[in-house]
Enzyme design. Structure first.
Site, PDB file in Angstrom:
ATOM      1  N   GLU A   9       8.350  -5.711   4.641  1.00  0.00           N
ATOM      2  CA  GLU A   9       7.889  -4.316   4.820  1.00  0.00           C
ATOM      3  C   GLU A   9       6.886  -4.068   5.389  1.00  0.00           C
ATOM      4  OE1 GLU A   9       8.621  -1.276   4.953  1.00  0.00           O
ATOM      5  OE2 GLU A   9       9.213  -0.537   2.892  1.00  0.00           O
ATOM      6  N   GLY A  17       8.822   0.568  10.403  1.00  0.00           N
ATOM      7  CA  GLY A  17       7.687   0.152  10.118  1.00  0.00           C
ATOM      8  C   GLY A  17       7.425  -1.366  10.231  1.00  0.00           C
ATOM      9  N   PHE A  61      -4.345   7.044   4.331  1.00  0.00           N
ATOM     10  CA  PHE A  61      -3.080   6.887   5.290  1.00  0.00           C
ATOM     11  C   PHE A  61      -3.315   6.087   6.289  1.00  0.00           C
ATOM     12  CE2 PHE A  61       0.406   8.102   7.718  1.00  0.00           C
ATOM     13  CZ  PHE A  61       1.505   8.007   7.099  1.00  0.00           C
ATOM     14  N   ASP A  97       3.861   1.628  -1.284  1.00  0.00           N
ATOM     15  CA  ASP A  97       3.069   2.705  -1.505  1.00  0.00           C
ATOM     16  C   ASP A  97       3.557   3.144  -3.083  1.00  0.00           C
ATOM     17  OD1 ASP A  97       1.345   4.873  -0.648  1.00  0.00           O
ATOM     18  OD2 ASP A  97       3.070   6.159  -0.993  1.00  0.00           O
TER      19      ASP A  97
HETATM   20  P1  IMP Z   1       7.066   3.521  -1.076  1.00  0.00           P
HETATM   21  O1  IMP Z   1       8.679   3.418  -1.673  1.00  0.00           O
HETATM   22  O2  IMP Z   1       6.458   4.470  -1.508  1.00  0.00           O
HETATM   23  O3  IMP Z   1       6.558   2.372  -1.587  1.00  0.00           O
HETATM   24  O4  IMP Z   1       7.008   3.751   0.504  1.00  0.00           O
HETATM   25  C1  IMP Z   1       6.798   2.695   1.255  1.00  0.00           C
HETATM   26  C2  IMP Z   1       7.025   3.337   2.742  1.00  0.00           C
HETATM   27  O5  IMP Z   1       6.360   4.646   2.812  1.00  0.00           O
HETATM   28  C3  IMP Z   1       6.417   2.468   3.738  1.00  0.00           C
HETATM   29  O6  IMP Z   1       7.676   1.513   4.383  1.00  0.00           O
HETATM   30  C4  IMP Z   1       6.025   3.541   4.951  1.00  0.00           C
HETATM   31  O7  IMP Z   1       7.283   3.718   5.546  1.00  0.00           O
HETATM   32  C5  IMP Z   1       5.635   4.679   4.236  1.00  0.00           C
HETATM   33  N1  IMP Z   1       4.344   4.607   3.943  1.00  0.00           N
HETATM   34  C6  IMP Z   1       3.510   4.639   2.770  1.00  0.00           C
HETATM   35  N2  IMP Z   1       1.963   4.627   3.072  1.00  0.00           N
HETATM   36  C7  IMP Z   1       1.868   4.834   4.355  1.00  0.00           C
HETATM   37  C8  IMP Z   1       0.831   5.132   5.090  1.00  0.00           C
HETATM   38  O8  IMP Z   1      -0.385   4.955   4.823  1.00  0.00           O
HETATM   39  N3  IMP Z   1       1.265   4.926   6.724  1.00  0.00           N
HETATM   40  C9  IMP Z   1       2.431   5.012   7.021  1.00  0.00           C
HETATM   41  N4  IMP Z   1       3.499   5.078   6.122  1.00  0.00           N
HETATM   42  C10 IMP Z   1       3.249   4.758   5.048  1.00  0.00           C
HETATM   43 MG    MG Z   2       8.729   1.784   5.965  1.00  0.00          MG
END
Ligand code: IMP
Ligand code: MG
Length: 188
Positions: free
Chosen positions: A105, A49, A158, A109
């Site tokens: 990053e 990403g 999202f 999320d």
């Molecule tokens: P975390 O470990 O939950 O903070 O995950 C972060 C990862 O989840 C990011 O690097 C994205 O790959 C994915 N992610 C979280 N929210 C979104 C979104 O709204 N769109 C696309 N990918 C997301």
């Molecule tokens: Mg990611």
């Protein structure tokens, strides 16, 4: 498989111009923070990403940088976090002790990916580990984590584009848009 951008994007959250402004602001911050150091600055992109954001950032940063990538997974094919982090591609380096790592990053999320990675890289002996994210959804946090550099705080929706995907699609969009819920709920 084909997909219809006009029909799948509910609204644009960050336009190309807005992203450019963010990238310039952040690269100036990075220049200021890492100026006059003997250590090496490594931009560590988290695949996949972050690649578009990192590519734009590195063109604007003027201090010497090296780049590398790690691949981790916390998500399956859908929009719900599994809660566990797997390292799919690790970082190998001889001189962690002389390396300032700035993790790049796409979005934070739950916070699990970055809080895990920061700890992981500190244990490897990096001289410093800081984090930079294009997007932040603070309302979704499951662990206490704040990035050092944040491009934009966004609501709990999202989003896709500018590197971010849904099921590997939409990464090549030049803007960040909100995906219509029908795309991932499987309705027409
Ligand atoms: P975390 O470990 O939950 O903070 O995950 C972060 C990862 O989840 C990011 O690097 C994205 O790959 C994915 N992610 C979280 N929210 C979104 C979104 O709204 N769109 C696309 N990918 C997301
Ligand atoms: Mg990611």
């Amino acid at each position: 498989m084909n997909y219809d951008i006009q029909n799948d994007i509910a609204k644009i959250l960050l336009s190309e111009d807005e992203i450019e402004t963010i990238v310039k602001r952040i690269s100036a911050e990075i220049d200021a923070h890492y100026r006059e150091r003997d250590s090496r600055l490594l931009l560590l992109g988290i695949l996949k990403g972050s690649v578009v954001f990192m590519g734009d950032l590195m063109k604007h940063i003027t201090v010497p940088v090296e780049i590398d990538f790690m691949k981790v997974s916390s998500y399956g094919a859908g929009t719900v976090s599994t809660g566990s982090i797997n390292i799919m591609l690790d970082l190998y380096r001889k001189d962690f002790a002389n390396t300032d790592i700035l993790i790049i990053e796409d979005i934070i999320d739950s916070g699990r990916t970055l809080s895990y990675l920061v700890e992981y890289l500190r244990l490897k002996g990096a001289k410093s580990v800081r984090t930079c994210t294009l997007l932040d959804k603070p309302s979704r946090r499951e662990v206490d984590f704040e990035a050092d550099i944040v491009g934009a705080i966004i609501p709990n929706e999202f989003v896709v584009g500018y590197g971010l995907d849904y099921d590997e699609k939409y990464r090549a969009l030049p803007f960040v848009g909100v995906l219509k819920p029908h795309v991932y709920s499987g309705e027409a």
